[in-house]
Write an enzyme that holds these catalytic residues in place. Structure first.
Site, PDB file in Angstrom:
ATOM      1  N   GLN A   1       0.824  -1.034   0.092  1.00 59.06           N
ATOM      2  CA  GLN A   1       0.154  -0.190  -0.010  1.00 59.06           C
ATOM      3  C   GLN A   1       0.832   1.213   0.159  1.00 59.06           C
ATOM      4  O   GLN A   1       2.117   1.170   0.279  1.00 59.06           O
ATOM      5  CB  GLN A   1      -0.998  -0.046   1.187  1.00 59.06           C
ATOM      6  CG  GLN A   1      -0.084  -0.108   2.467  1.00 59.06           C
ATOM      7  CD  GLN A   1      -1.218  -0.714   3.567  1.00 59.06           C
ATOM      8  OE1 GLN A   1      -2.223  -0.846   3.439  1.00 59.06           O
ATOM      9  NE2 GLN A   1      -0.165  -1.269   4.695  1.00 59.06           N
TER      10      GLN A   1
ATOM     11  N   HIS B   1      -8.902   2.861  19.794  1.00 57.87           N
ATOM     12  CA  HIS B   1      -8.100   1.892  20.383  1.00 57.87           C
ATOM     13  C   HIS B   1      -8.838   1.258  21.571  1.00 57.87           C
ATOM     14  O   HIS B   1      -8.965   0.032  21.907  1.00 57.87           O
ATOM     15  CB  HIS B   1      -6.771   2.137  20.553  1.00 57.87           C
ATOM     16  CG  HIS B   1      -5.844   2.233  19.119  1.00 57.87           C
ATOM     17  ND1 HIS B   1      -5.169   3.413  18.932  1.00 57.87           N
ATOM     18  CD2 HIS B   1      -5.575   1.325  17.969  1.00 57.87           C
ATOM     19  CE1 HIS B   1      -4.563   3.244  17.830  1.00 57.87           C
ATOM     20  NE2 HIS B   1      -5.035   2.156  17.254  1.00 57.87           N
TER      21      HIS B   1
ATOM     22  N   ASP C   1      -0.010   0.125  14.103  1.00 59.30           N
ATOM     23  CA  ASP C   1       0.527   1.265  14.682  1.00 59.30           C
ATOM     24  C   ASP C   1       0.705   0.855  16.118  1.00 59.30           C
ATOM     25  O   ASP C   1       1.463   1.824  16.772  1.00 59.30           O
ATOM     26  CB  ASP C   1      -0.421   2.403  14.478  1.00 59.30           C
ATOM     27  CG  ASP C   1      -1.927   2.097  15.105  1.00 59.30           C
ATOM     28  OD1 ASP C   1      -2.167   1.678  16.262  1.00 59.30           O
ATOM     29  OD2 ASP C   1      -3.020   1.848  14.147  1.00 59.30           O
TER      30      ASP C   1
ATOM     31  N   ASP D   1      -0.034 -12.779   7.023  1.00 58.58           N
ATOM     32  CA  ASP D   1      -1.109 -12.581   6.734  1.00 58.58           C
ATOM     33  C   ASP D   1      -2.048 -12.837   7.704  1.00 58.58           C
ATOM     34  O   ASP D   1      -2.119 -14.245   7.875  1.00 58.58           O
ATOM     35  CB  ASP D   1      -1.261 -13.581   5.396  1.00 58.58           C
ATOM     36  CG  ASP D   1      -2.734 -13.321   4.769  1.00 58.58           C
ATOM     37  OD1 ASP D   1      -3.578 -12.896   5.524  1.00 58.58           O
ATOM     38  OD2 ASP D   1      -2.640 -13.592   3.406  1.00 58.58           O
ATOM     39  N   GLY D   2      -2.845 -12.168   8.115  1.00 60.50           N
ATOM     40  CA  GLY D   2      -3.688 -12.409   9.403  1.00 60.50           C
ATOM     41  C   GLY D   2      -4.812 -13.301   8.866  1.00 60.50           C
ATOM     42  O   GLY D   2      -5.524 -14.248   9.599  1.00 60.50           O
TER      43      GLY D   2
ATOM     44  N   ASP E   1      -8.519  -5.439  13.630  1.00 59.85           N
ATOM     45  CA  ASP E   1      -7.785  -3.846  13.352  1.00 59.85           C
ATOM     46  C   ASP E   1      -7.624  -3.611  12.097  1.00 59.85           C
ATOM     47  O   ASP E   1      -6.232  -3.425  11.839  1.00 59.85           O
ATOM     48  CB  ASP E   1      -6.920  -3.563  14.350  1.00 59.85           C
ATOM     49  CG  ASP E   1      -6.559  -2.182  14.497  1.00 59.85           C
ATOM     50  OD1 ASP E   1      -7.038  -1.327  13.876  1.00 59.85           O
ATOM     51  OD2 ASP E   1      -5.637  -1.624  15.259  1.00 59.85           O
TER      52      ASP E   1
ATOM     53  N   THR F   1      -7.785  -1.816   7.747  1.00 62.04           N
ATOM     54  CA  THR F   1      -8.141  -0.806   6.997  1.00 62.04           C
ATOM     55  C   THR F   1      -9.562  -1.094   6.852  1.00 62.04           C
ATOM     56  O   THR F   1      -9.998  -1.912   6.856  1.00 62.04           O
ATOM     57  CB  THR F   1      -7.277  -0.404   5.931  1.00 62.04           C
ATOM     58  OG1 THR F   1      -6.977  -1.878   4.954  1.00 62.04           O
ATOM     59  CG2 THR F   1      -5.724  -0.338   6.490  1.00 62.04           C
ATOM     60  N   GLU F   2      -9.732  -0.212   5.545  1.00 57.75           N
ATOM     61  CA  GLU F   2     -11.136  -0.358   4.877  1.00 57.75           C
ATOM     62  C   GLU F   2     -10.975  -1.392   4.090  1.00 57.75           C
ATOM     63  O   GLU F   2      -9.847  -1.807   3.711  1.00 57.75           O
ATOM     64  CB  GLU F   2     -11.611   1.089   4.430  1.00 57.75           C
ATOM     65  CG  GLU F   2     -12.032   2.197   5.289  1.00 57.75           C
ATOM     66  CD  GLU F   2     -12.400   3.273   4.702  1.00 57.75           C
ATOM     67  OE1 GLU F   2     -13.263   3.262   3.698  1.00 57.75           O
ATOM     68  OE2 GLU F   2     -12.170   4.473   4.882  1.00 57.75           O
TER      69      GLU F   2
END
Length: 275
Positions: free
Chosen positions: A31, A62, A86, A137-138, A155, A157-158
């Site tokens: 990304q 969070h 993060d 890779d989750g 958690d 991203t879009e």
């Protein structure tokens, strides 16, 4: 000359902020990653042009992602975080003394690297002996896990790019398999003003897999529309039935025991998405 950043949240609407300087700019293997310093919200992490977190308002997201499920479960010991490079999610998880291990699977190691450099307060839990970081890779980690975790927190991203697979019914079914018999999961599921269809789908899929499915909200000023949702699926414990004696004092700025219950009180147009 003034420099402004705008996140185009729909084809006809966006959010903008004044930028002091660019801290980092890189196209990673997954990304576009940018770190910028803004006038209003301090340092800000952007992925593919979308605001992921900022120094000033990160605590809302969070705290609400983490403390609602961890207080709902009477004895959370092993926690999985999918994404969250993060570091803010594992920071909040580690406030719970029953947690013996939190495993974080983040696909993009560059997010972790530059969060440590430019978001030190958010990423402060990296290195904690109870935390394990896996760069991978989750989605695959979930599929390869069985009856292992008390809590799973998504958690992400879009639902674009590497996160698209994390909003599918198959992924939620994999989460159920990876959870213990009384496990709980929570996923961030975007906002009801622009992404109603996503929320409706996430809640319906969760209802078909978990005996208890709940949607709750919070206010995050730098996220699209300012109103954000989380979808919770539980095999046993209902977040609306947490007794007052379960709560203990935390270092929080947004989450409170009263808000735990109040966050499930939905405006009618949001409640309608859950039918």
């Amino acid at each position: 000359m003034e420099l402004w950043f705008t996140e185009k949240q729909t084809e006809a609407f966006g959010i903008t902020g004044k930028v002091k300087r660019t801290l980092h700019n890189e196209k990673t293997a997954f990304q576009q990653l940018n770190m910028i310093e803004t006038e209003q919200f301090g340092n800000m992490l952007l992925l593919d042009g979308m605001v992921m977190t900022t120094e000033r308002d990160e605590f809302v997201y969070h705290e609400m992602l983490v403390h609602v499920p961890l207080f709902t479960h009477p004895n959370p010991q092993k926690v999985l975080v999918v994404g969250g490079g993060d570091g803010g999610t594992i920071r909040e998880v580690l406030q719970h003394p029953t947690v013996t291990k939190v495993v974080q699977v983040e696909i993009d190691g560059k997010v972790v690297e530059y969060s440590k450099q430019h978001l030190p307060h958010i990423s402060s839990a990296y290195g904690n002996p109870r935390a394990e970081l896996i760069i991978g890779d989750g989605f695959m980690h979930i599929l390869n896990s069985s009856d292992e975790y008390d809590i799973i927190l998504v958690d992400s991203t879009e639902p674009v790019g590497p996160a698209a697979s994390l909003f599918t019914k198959g992924f939620y079914a994999g989460i159920s398999k990876a959870l213990k018999k009384d496990g709980i999961f929570v996923a961030q599921t975007d906002n009801p003003w622009f992404k109603g269809d996503l929320i409706r789908s996430a809640v319906q899929d969760t209802k078909e897999i978990f005996p208890i499915a709940r949607l709750y909200t919070c206010n995050i000023p730098t996220y699209p529309s300012g109103m954000w949702t989380f979808t919770l699926g539980s095999k046993t414990y209902d977040p609306l039935e947490v007794e007052a004696s379960r709560f203990f004092e935390l270092n929080t700025k947004y989450y409170t025991p009263e808000l735990h219950h109040a966050s499930f009180v939905l405006p009618r147009f949001v409640k309608d998405l859950c039918k």
